[in-house]
Design a protein around this motif. Sequence first.
Motif, PDB file in Angstrom:
ATOM      1  N   GLU A  92       0.971  -1.202  -0.099  1.00 40.24           N
ATOM      2  CA  GLU A  92      -0.201  -0.036  -0.018  1.00 40.24           C
ATOM      3  C   GLU A  92       0.894   1.233  -0.066  1.00 40.24           C
ATOM      4  O   GLU A  92       0.575   2.378  -0.729  1.00 40.24           O
ATOM      5  N   VAL A 107      -8.747  -4.890   3.036  1.00 38.94           N
ATOM      6  CA  VAL A 107      -9.699  -4.568   4.004  1.00 38.94           C
ATOM      7  C   VAL A 107     -10.420  -2.719   3.696  1.00 38.94           C
ATOM      8  O   VAL A 107      -9.498  -2.152   3.087  1.00 38.94           O
ATOM      9  N   PRO A 108     -11.592  -2.561   3.987  1.00 38.56           N
ATOM     10  CA  PRO A 108     -12.070  -1.260   3.459  1.00 38.56           C
ATOM     11  C   PRO A 108     -11.063  -0.059   3.742  1.00 38.56           C
ATOM     12  O   PRO A 108     -10.880   1.032   2.983  1.00 38.56           O
ATOM     13  N   GLU A 109     -10.753   0.107   5.117  1.00 37.51           N
ATOM     14  CA  GLU A 109      -9.784   1.118   5.292  1.00 37.51           C
ATOM     15  C   GLU A 109      -8.586   1.404   4.311  1.00 37.51           C
ATOM     16  O   GLU A 109      -8.269   2.773   4.013  1.00 37.51           O
ATOM     17  N   VAL A 110      -7.742   0.400   4.196  1.00 38.16           N
ATOM     18  CA  VAL A 110      -6.800   0.430   3.271  1.00 38.16           C
ATOM     19  C   VAL A 110      -7.311   0.964   1.684  1.00 38.16           C
ATOM     20  O   VAL A 110      -6.566   1.946   1.213  1.00 38.16           O
ATOM     21  N   GLN A 131      -9.881   2.597   1.106  1.00 33.84           N
ATOM     22  CA  GLN A 131     -10.380   4.085   1.219  1.00 33.84           C
ATOM     23  C   GLN A 131      -8.899   5.149   0.932  1.00 33.84           C
ATOM     24  O   GLN A 131      -9.047   6.174   0.384  1.00 33.84           O
ATOM     25  N   ARG A 132      -7.759   4.610   1.551  1.00 36.32           N
ATOM     26  CA  ARG A 132      -6.488   5.383   1.417  1.00 36.32           C
ATOM     27  C   ARG A 132      -6.139   5.348   0.130  1.00 36.32           C
ATOM     28  O   ARG A 132      -5.808   6.338  -0.426  1.00 36.32           O
ATOM     29  N   VAL A 182     -15.219  -1.609  -1.240  1.00 36.44           N
ATOM     30  CA  VAL A 182     -15.709  -0.430  -0.616  1.00 36.44           C
ATOM     31  C   VAL A 182     -16.978  -0.259  -1.763  1.00 36.44           C
ATOM     32  O   VAL A 182     -17.176  -0.225  -2.746  1.00 36.44           O
ATOM     33  N   ARG A 233     -20.333   4.374  -0.494  1.00 33.39           N
ATOM     34  CA  ARG A 233     -19.295   5.042   0.051  1.00 33.39           C
ATOM     35  C   ARG A 233     -18.249   5.756  -0.649  1.00 33.39           C
ATOM     36  O   ARG A 233     -17.294   6.019  -0.147  1.00 33.39           O
ATOM     37  N   ASP A 290     -16.675   8.499  -2.891  1.00 29.98           N
ATOM     38  CA  ASP A 290     -16.602   9.890  -2.991  1.00 29.98           C
ATOM     39  C   ASP A 290     -17.776  10.568  -3.816  1.00 29.98           C
ATOM     40  O   ASP A 290     -17.860  10.015  -4.958  1.00 29.98           O
TER      41      ASP A 290
END
Lengths: 317, 261, 468
Positions: free
Chosen positions: C207, C225-228, C230-231, C250, C254, C256
């Motif tokens: 990442e 995972v969604p958090e990664v 999102q980044r 995602v 959700r 943008d």
Amino acid sequence: MAELLVIAGQRGGELLMSSLEAITAARGVKQAGDTLAVAIIAADPQAYVGALSAEGVDEVIAIKATDDFQPDLIEAAIMALAGARKPALIVTAHGVDAWSFAPAAAVKLDCGLATDVQALRREDGELVVTRAGYAEKVLVDVDFPGKQTVLLTIRTNVFQPASGSSAPKVTEMVPPTADIATTHEGWKSPADAGGIDISGAEFILSIGRGVGDESNVEQFLQLAGSMGATLGCSRPIADSGWLPKARQVGQSGQLAASCKLYIAMGVSGSVQHQWGMKHVENIVAVNTDPEASIFSIARYGIVGDMFEIAEELENHF
Amino acid sequence: MKIMVAVKQVAFLDDEFEIRDDGRDVGEDFFEKDLNEFDHFSVEQAMLIKEAAGGDAEVVIVIVGDEDADDALRTALAKGADRGIRVWDDALAEADGIAVAKVLAKLVEREKPDMVFTGAQSADFGSAVTGMALAGFLGWPHAAVVSNLDYASGARTATLRRELEGGLEEIMTIRCPAVLSIQLGINQPRYASLRGIKQAKQKPVDELSLDDLGLSAAEVAPASRVRRMYAPERGKAELITGSAAEQAARLAEIIKELRGM
Amino acid sequence: MTGVARKQQMVSLNAASAVISRIITSNDAYAALGAYAHADASMQPALEKIALASARLRLIMASAPFAPPSLLDRLAQAADLQLALRLAKNPSTPPEGLRRLLRGAPTEPVRCLIAAHPQADAAILSGLSQDGAIRVRRAVSGNSQTPATVIRLLAQEDDAQIARNVASAPQADTQTLHRLWATADAWVRAEVAAHPNCSPNILAKAETSADPLIRRKCAANPALVPEVLQRLLVDPDDRVRAAAVRNPVVSGERLDQAGDPSASVRRLFARRSRLSPHLLARLTADPDVWVRRWIARNPDVPTRLLEQLARDTSMDVRRGVARNPACPAYLVDVLAADAEAWVRAGVALRPDATESVIAQLLDDTDRDVLSALGRNPRTPHANLVAIARHPDKDVRRSVAFNDAAPPDALIVLLEDDYPLNRALAAGCPGLRLWQIERFLDDPEPQVRFAAAARLARATLTLEPEWRS
């Protein structure tokens, strides 16, 4: 001591660059003591002497006649030159003009003939040339037993154009009398068809059954657009109504007549499809099945998923 | 009014094949045979002229080949040609375009057609010799790679276009009778109807030998001899290997190079 | 079994043997091949004899993907080099046939083909993974059937091609991927970063890698995972964001709301499902025509926006609306009168096209429109017969793809001059069997094959109309 004769060509007053390739081919089998002469027929043949004075050329024969292509005249000139000089070898480029005059000249001379030659050499002093056979799947070495003169047409874009310079003798030759049966009437440029034009496209990206679903077709239209290609397809795609029939390449469809680069993605390569594109010089096949028959006619092959390759390819355009 | 169309049965090689023991050809089990692709267009062109003349023209299909070649001849007849001639002799086993043209020249003397068509080349060896060599033997007007033809049955001249390199075409008029080699795409060849295929089996086909034509084996000697035949080193596609990203990167390079981008 | 059923089966079996006998009498290899798979075991030897009568026929059959597996297995029993090459290439050759070929100590090219064969099973692939030839082992590593244990062993080889194949092999395990990440080049590491079995530890490194290729491949990993993700969705590199937008980890809602500054990324937004109403509206008005082309095909777009897209100046956007399953009837009516034939053809393909729309389109002269109607089950029978008689062979053929085509229309197609049209018609379920029987004498092998296959299959499955 033999004479080698190259028949150069011009079209509408411009030298055909394949003439220089024919000089290279002839020079390759020139032996010590041989002379290499290049003949050109044109309205102003002297204008070509400079371009034809490449390394190894001993003589340029300038035949002042017409810029029009007249096979009868070229054949008569070859007859006259062969009669006077008894050349061991006559070489010309395997262009469309030679298709008209070379075989007719060969039977009139009763000489050896091989067309679309890719390589020439001597084996134990004998001339042996190589050409392709069975739709390029084999190579054939041929020779010419008992022939005093051999006429060869040389595949274009195989030999480097002759370069370097020489100071050849320039001989002016009076054009032979010939019964001219053809008259030049004009030129027709390739049609600039609007809309989808498979037959006029130089670069085609084509998709086949591998695309799977109508919703996937758009991605390849987009890719073709960004690469500057025309999108084509195989029959099942047009039959499904996913792309217009004007985009179909093959026997039931269009011939990719002007195509120089054809990328086939997910196309298995049925006989019907190959009919429309197998002549293209640069075919790239992308298919998950390494045994798909499209690979047998491709220059480059990618065994892989057409979607992955397409996605990756988009990053480059 | 008569049009003669010379056709050829061509051989398509399997992807995998073996060269014959004498090293001069491929073993015969590895072939599929069919009427030459270009000949579909030359036969069609003859049929179009016949039809434009209200049927008042005879289309004669001629072929040089053994019994096997009968299939190709019948395929052409099934499109509506009137009759066929097949010439064969074992002395023609190694015939090239020149030798075939010699035989065809004898047929032209017998049949006296007003026009002769051949395909621009054969799909197997692509020599592009037979038609124009025939014109050479006959001393007839000739043009190769004809992509458009304006010719009315029996006319003294025809206007045609020759397809040149790069899609450019030359327009020329030619004196008739002539020998023309016909390019792909000059027309839309028809498919034989089932009825036509059935009728073709009944159409008259003359089977002639070299003797019948007054030719000796020496007169049909080819203008070259096959020394050896072999598979090229690079017969197959150059494989682009690596991950999809690598393959695409290389493909992009190839595209840019070939397109001058 | 009831008396009637028993009687029907008797009739059928008699009919079946009559058909097979007829094929045997005709001595035609293609008809015999068509009937073989559906014929009674007692009939198969006679059919086999016809289909494999000459050396040429044996070579043809060995390379025919439509040849029945049992026949290919039969050929594998006595395969010389040329037959072995064709059988090893033929995707229909069954695993038993491949094993038979291997027992004959085949050449390296044949072993390579078997190692890459889609029907090679775990046992065959394990065996070939020990092969002395690197090309064979490479082929094993690239076969998607190769089991995890074999992949793990092959991963230890120092070979660039095997490393690439292993990194993208579905069965590659976490440990194997870990080792590859540590030792291989950037291209291979990128493949590892995209692999669903790759460890979170590696994903964390990928990442933040300086190499956009590795971040891009990481963004495509379905196990992220969604958090990664999102980044990665706000990565400075367009291509990384594009890969992240494609990743369904995602959900659409959700993503943008503002879309993205890059048109190529917005095109990917337009392809996503469950986008918010606000984003759908923005994308509908996007200046990039490709964004609108994609959104026009998106089934989540509400009627109000589809109406807007149906008026788009780009024909391709309107075609997209015509192909959108969510397109309401009143818009279908509008598009049926579009000036562009390709838009009308899109309407003509719709399974929900109304009687009046179809009637209106039947007056069309465009071949894409007419072919679409030819395959539409809602087109009236009389019109299908007319389409089957159309002067254009490609238009005529469309009727063969119509499940509702009546026998009358298919009979027309059976007389077609174009062999492919006859072959496709001979395989259509809408035809009566007696209508097909005479195509056992068709001049085209593919037609005889299709007719024989259809007849043999039908007689065995008790098609009651056989004697009609």
